[in-house]
Structure formats: C-alpha cells, structure tokens
Design a protein around this motif. Structure first.
Motif, short mmCIF file in Angstrom:
data_model
loop_
_atom_site.label_atom_id
_atom_site.label_comp_id
_atom_site.label_asym_id
_atom_site.label_seq_id
_atom_site.Cartn_x
_atom_site.Cartn_y
_atom_site.Cartn_z
N ALA A 33 -7.08 -1.14 1.75
CA ALA A 33 -5.60 -3.12 1.78
C ALA A 33 -5.53 -3.17 3.41
N ALA B 59 -7.68 3.76 -0.36
CA ALA B 59 -6.85 2.69 -0.29
C ALA B 59 -6.43 1.68 0.46
N SER B 60 -5.29 2.75 0.26
CA SER B 60 -4.39 2.08 1.61
C SER B 60 -4.95 1.79 2.74
N GLY C 248 2.19 -6.57 -2.75
CA GLY C 248 1.41 -6.29 -2.80
C GLY C 248 1.42 -5.82 -4.94
N THR D 48 -3.80 -5.19 -5.17
CA THR D 48 -3.75 -4.29 -6.66
C THR D 48 -3.40 -2.65 -6.09
N GLY D 49 -1.83 -2.23 -7.04
CA GLY D 49 -1.18 -1.49 -6.41
C GLY D 49 -0.75 -0.80 -5.12
N ALA D 50 -0.70 -1.58 -4.29
CA ALA D 50 -0.20 -1.87 -3.03
C ALA D 50 1.54 -1.65 -3.30
N ASP D 51 2.63 -0.93 -2.40
CA ASP D 51 4.09 -1.09 -2.87
C ASP D 51 4.65 -2.09 -0.95
N GLU E 273 1.11 0.13 1.14
CA GLU E 273 -0.20 1.21 0.64
C GLU E 273 0.20 1.85 -0.19
N VAL E 274 -0.83 2.04 -0.88
CA VAL E 274 -1.20 2.90 -2.34
C VAL E 274 -0.66 3.90 -3.20
N ASN F 186 -2.59 7.70 -1.94
CA ASN F 186 -4.27 7.51 -1.53
C ASN F 186 -4.65 7.13 -0.68
#
Length: 198
Positions: free
Chosen positions: A182, A178-179, A142, A164-167, A171-172, A175
């Motif tokens: 993902a 979004a998680s 991510g 995009t935005g995932a750690d 997971e985002v 959100n």
C-alpha cells in the motif's frame, strides 16, 4: 536543514492560537512542498516520511509542519496563512494527512496542487472542495477507513488511489506485506502527480 521555528505561542486554552513548528529542508526554491500531519499521525510516520523523502530526492524544498498539540478545526483555519501563504514559489504543493485535509477548501481557493492522504471526505466542505479543485489533486484512501468516501472520491474527477483493505493509516491490519505494498502504491501515485507539475 534549518532549525525548527515556532510561529505561534503554545495554547493555554483551546481559544488561543495553536503551536506551529516548521522545519525546512532547502531545495529548489521554485518547487516547495508543505507537509502537514494528522491528529495523531506525525510527519515521521511512514506515509509522510517517505513522501517527504520522495520530494527531497526530486530536489524540492520541503517544509515539515509539526504541532505538539493538534489544533482544533478553528485553530487549523487560523493557521492557514502560515501554512499555505508563507511560501511564494512557482509551484507550492500541499501534502496533508487526515486532520490537515480540512485545509482542502482553502488550498482550492489558492489553486494549490495537493496530495491528500486519507482525506475527510465525509465532511461536506472537504468533499465539495475536492470536486472544485482545478490544480492537480490526488486523493488517497483505503476501503477499511471509516473516514474515506469512495463514491465522493470518484465523483470528484480527481486522481484517486483506493487501496483495498487499508485503514486510516493506509495499513492493512495483520498483513505487513500488504501494508508495504500500500505504501509503495501511494508513493507511485504521488510520483505520478509530481510528474505532472511544473
């Protein structure tokens, strides 16, 4: 499911062998997946849990690895024969998260296909191995993961899923929707890789 087996004794000091527990869910003996956790990310956490479920629904034999105390990098290499060589199957897939992706160089030497979740591509040995992999290889990361190297992933020539935005947990932050999306993307990409395997 077979009972967990301790293959090594618990460490008393860092120089001693790490404890390794393997539980096996029997399926097709010609298709075996070994699922390896991260340092603090167990096989019960979403990415690995649902990847295991995907494999099981497709009939694979699934070996789930647990360690009560995460191994040091040196201990992880010492465990490689138990992790990578214990099964003799037509197809042996490695599914690894974070810490366990340090085994990518050894998996490449053995020509094992792999799903490498949040691989430590900023480490030269892992990055170089990704470029050398000849068996089907999926790299998942991510853009909010400090351990992810998007340029190295693209240069590798392997299958890449970047969210995009995932750690580092894919997971985002803040959100849930979004998680979950993902996670669905990871499972879809994993399914595509499985479709390419014999």
């Amino acid at each position: 499911m077979a009972p967990q087996q301790s293959l090594k004794q618990p460490p008393q000091q860092s120089s001693q062998p790490a404890l390794l527990e393997v539980a096996t869910h029997d399926g097709d003996s010609d298709r075996v997946a070994t699922v390896l956790p991260g340092r603090g990310y167990s096989c019960e956490a979403p990415l690995l849990h649902y990847t295991r479920l995907l494999l099981r629904t497709r009939g694979w034999t699934v070996r789930t690895v647990r360690w009560p105390i995460p191994p040091t990098p040196e201990q992880l290499l010492d465990l490689a024969p138990d992790l990578l060589d214990a099964m003799h199957a037509r197809t042996h897939l490695v599914v690894a998260k974070s810490l366990s992706t340090r085994l990518l160089p050894l998996a490449v030497q053995r020509d094992l296909p792999g799903i490498w979740l949040t691989p430590l591509l900023r480490e030269p040995a892992v990055r170089d191995a990704a470029e050398l992999a000849g068996a089907p290889t999926l790299l998942v990361g991510g853009t909010a993961d400090p351990y992810w190297d998007a340029d190295a992933a693209r240069r590798s020539g392997q299958q890449v899923l970047e969210v995009t935005g995932a750690d580092h947990s894919m997971e985002v932050a803040g959100n849930v929707g979004a998680s979950l999306q993902a996670l669905q993307k990871v499972l879809a990409a994993a399914g595509d890789l499985l479709d390419d395997l014999p």
